[in-house]
Scaffold this motif. Structure first.
Motif, PDB file in Angstrom:
ATOM      1  N   ARG A  75      -8.675 -30.171  32.208  1.00 54.22           N
ATOM      2  CA  ARG A  75      -8.072 -31.241  31.369  1.00 54.22           C
ATOM      3  C   ARG A  75      -6.546 -31.256  31.417  1.00 54.22           C
ATOM      4  O   ARG A  75      -5.925 -32.316  31.478  1.00 54.22           O
ATOM      5  N   PHE A  91       1.437 -26.749  16.169  1.00 52.95           N
ATOM      6  CA  PHE A  91       0.251 -26.565  15.345  1.00 52.95           C
ATOM      7  C   PHE A  91       0.528 -27.135  13.948  1.00 52.95           C
ATOM      8  O   PHE A  91       1.646 -27.557  13.639  1.00 52.95           O
ATOM      9  N   THR A 139      -7.521 -32.694  21.513  1.00 53.20           N
ATOM     10  CA  THR A 139      -7.881 -33.467  22.715  1.00 53.20           C
ATOM     11  C   THR A 139      -9.186 -34.274  22.675  1.00 53.20           C
ATOM     12  O   THR A 139      -9.306 -35.246  23.421  1.00 53.20           O
ATOM     13  N   VAL A 194      -4.117 -17.326  20.647  1.00 45.35           N
ATOM     14  CA  VAL A 194      -5.084 -18.217  21.295  1.00 45.35           C
ATOM     15  C   VAL A 194      -5.449 -17.664  22.667  1.00 45.35           C
ATOM     16  O   VAL A 194      -6.628 -17.537  23.017  1.00 45.35           O
TER      17      VAL A 194
HETATM   18  C1  LIG Z   1      -3.608 -23.532  23.712  1.00 46.30           C
HETATM   19  S1  LIG Z   1      -3.870 -23.966  22.058  1.00 46.30           S
HETATM   20  C2  LIG Z   1      -3.701 -25.708  21.891  1.00 46.30           C
HETATM   21  C3  LIG Z   1      -4.420 -26.538  22.924  1.00 46.30           C
HETATM   22  O1  LIG Z   1      -5.731 -25.978  23.157  1.00 46.30           O
HETATM   23  C4  LIG Z   1      -6.688 -26.987  22.951  1.00 46.30           C
HETATM   24  O2  LIG Z   1      -6.850 -27.666  24.178  1.00 46.30           O
HETATM   25  P1  LIG Z   1      -8.259 -28.071  24.797  1.00 46.30           P
HETATM   26  O3  LIG Z   1      -8.926 -28.977  23.808  1.00 46.30           O
HETATM   27  O4  LIG Z   1      -7.932 -28.783  26.061  1.00 46.30           O
HETATM   28  O5  LIG Z   1      -9.026 -26.792  25.008  1.00 46.30           O
HETATM   29  C5  LIG Z   1      -6.044 -27.869  21.895  1.00 46.30           C
HETATM   30  O6  LIG Z   1      -6.689 -29.129  21.809  1.00 46.30           O
HETATM   31  C6  LIG Z   1      -4.626 -27.931  22.363  1.00 46.30           C
HETATM   32  O7  LIG Z   1      -4.451 -28.884  23.370  1.00 46.30           O
END
Ligand SMILES: CSC[C@H]1O[C@H](OP(=O)(O)O)[C@H](O)[C@@H]1O
Ligand SMILES: Nc1ncnc2[nH]cnc12
Length: 297
Positions: free
Chosen positions: A54, A176, A196, A235
């Motif tokens: 993504r 955040f 997302t 994370v």
């Molecule tokens: C790295 S923490 C924030 C980031 O992680 C998640 O992304 P995804 O949904 O593509 O795994 C969150 O939505 C943020 O984009």
């Protein structure tokens, strides 16, 4: 022509599917520009699948910069009918602890800057979005997790709990949340937070692709009195474990989908959604959206 019936979008931490065989890279172009990265075609078990990182394989795109339309349109171009999103999320509930897996069934939109429709330029459509996630696809994902986490037969993921259903708050980011926001979302009963999945779910439905989210908990956001506020370091620490677990779940899900592809309301989402008389619609827009509209022309 169907190149892959099942698509996977890998989020933060899941940039590659290690178990894919006979891998091919496809530089796909769409009327909405280029996707986040090349689409990776590969065989998982017996099934050809399409994988997309993504944020790009080197994580170069912010949530607000993601080419959501190109990503979903590219999946449609390959013939994808079932799309599984694997995503890192913060937990808004005590019981959803880091490394747990949530299969949400609802979203709350807190984004501010996302294009989340293919329509416009002379063609108007309003999809039904009361049930934003395909229930049947979500059940297959959740059942796959259950097989890996529950019972004695396959204790492959013994520390991980499954949470069926729940609400995913989609925020704009990239910063955040504040504590006040995090507590507000908790007061709304939300389960997890990310940046997302909501635009993807909307666009997938417009493209008549069944969509479900495998949400992988990495942190307790910033509301929890006994846990430090979320940081990228925190994370990342959990992302690596989650990425390994997510691939096991995806492999099991793909096996089940191949054996028994479920019906989905999403597959006819545009049937009663288009308001414009397509006979009178601009030819250029009809051509641009051909892949979505052809069966209704
Ligand atoms: C790295 S923490 C924030 C980031 O992680 C998640 O992304 P995804 O949904 O593509 O795994 C969150 O939505 C943020 O984009
Ligand atoms: N706490 C959090 N807020 C938003 N997106 C996230 N992705 C992972 N953890 C998150």
């Amino acid at each position: 022509m169907t190149i892959a019936q099942i698509g996977i979008i890998g989020g933060s931490g899941l940039y590659k599917m290690e178990s894919l065989k006979d891998v091919e890279e496809l530089e796909v172009q769409t009327p909405f520009g280029s996707p986040s990265d090349a689409l990776i075609l590969g065989t998982l078990g017996e099934t050809r699948v399409a994988f997309l990182a993504r944020h790009g394989r080197n994580h170069t795109l912010l949530p607000s910069e993601l080419p959501f339309r190109a990503n979903i349109y590219a999946m449609k171009q390959l013939g994808v009918e079932y799309l599984i999103s694997a995503s890192a999320v913060g937990s808004l509930k005590e019981e959803a602890k880091p490394l747990d897996m949530v299969v949400p069934d609802q979203f709350i939109d807190r984004t501010k800057n996302r294009i989340s429709t293919f329509f416009g330029e002379g063609i108007v459509a309003h999809i039904t979005f009361g049930e934003p996630i395909c229930k049947n696809l979500a059940s297959v994902v959740a059942d796959a997790i259950a097989t890996l986490t529950e019972g004695n037969a396959s204790l492959n993921l013994p520390d991980v709990s499954l949470h069926r259903g729940g609400t995913y708050v989609c925020m704009e980011g990239p910063a955040f949340s504040t504590k006040a926001e995090s507590n507000l979302y908790r007061s709304w009963g939300a389960t997890v937070i990310g940046m997302t999945n909501l635009p993807e779910a909307k666009l997938a439905r417009e493209a008549e692709i069944a969509y479900a989210t495998l949400a992988l908990v990495t942190d307790y956001d910033c509301w929890h009195p006994d846990h430090d506020s979320v940081t990228v370091e925190m994370v990342i620490g959990n992302l690596h474990k989650n990425a390994v677990n997510a691939q096991k779940v995806i492999q099991e899900t793909v096996k089940r989908l191949t054996e028994n592809p479920p019906a989905s309301d999403a597959h006819s989402a545009l049937k009663y959604a288009i308001l414009t008389n397509l006979d009178k619609a601009p030819a250029a827009t009809k051509e641009k959206l051909g892949l979505l509209l052809n069966k209704y022309l």
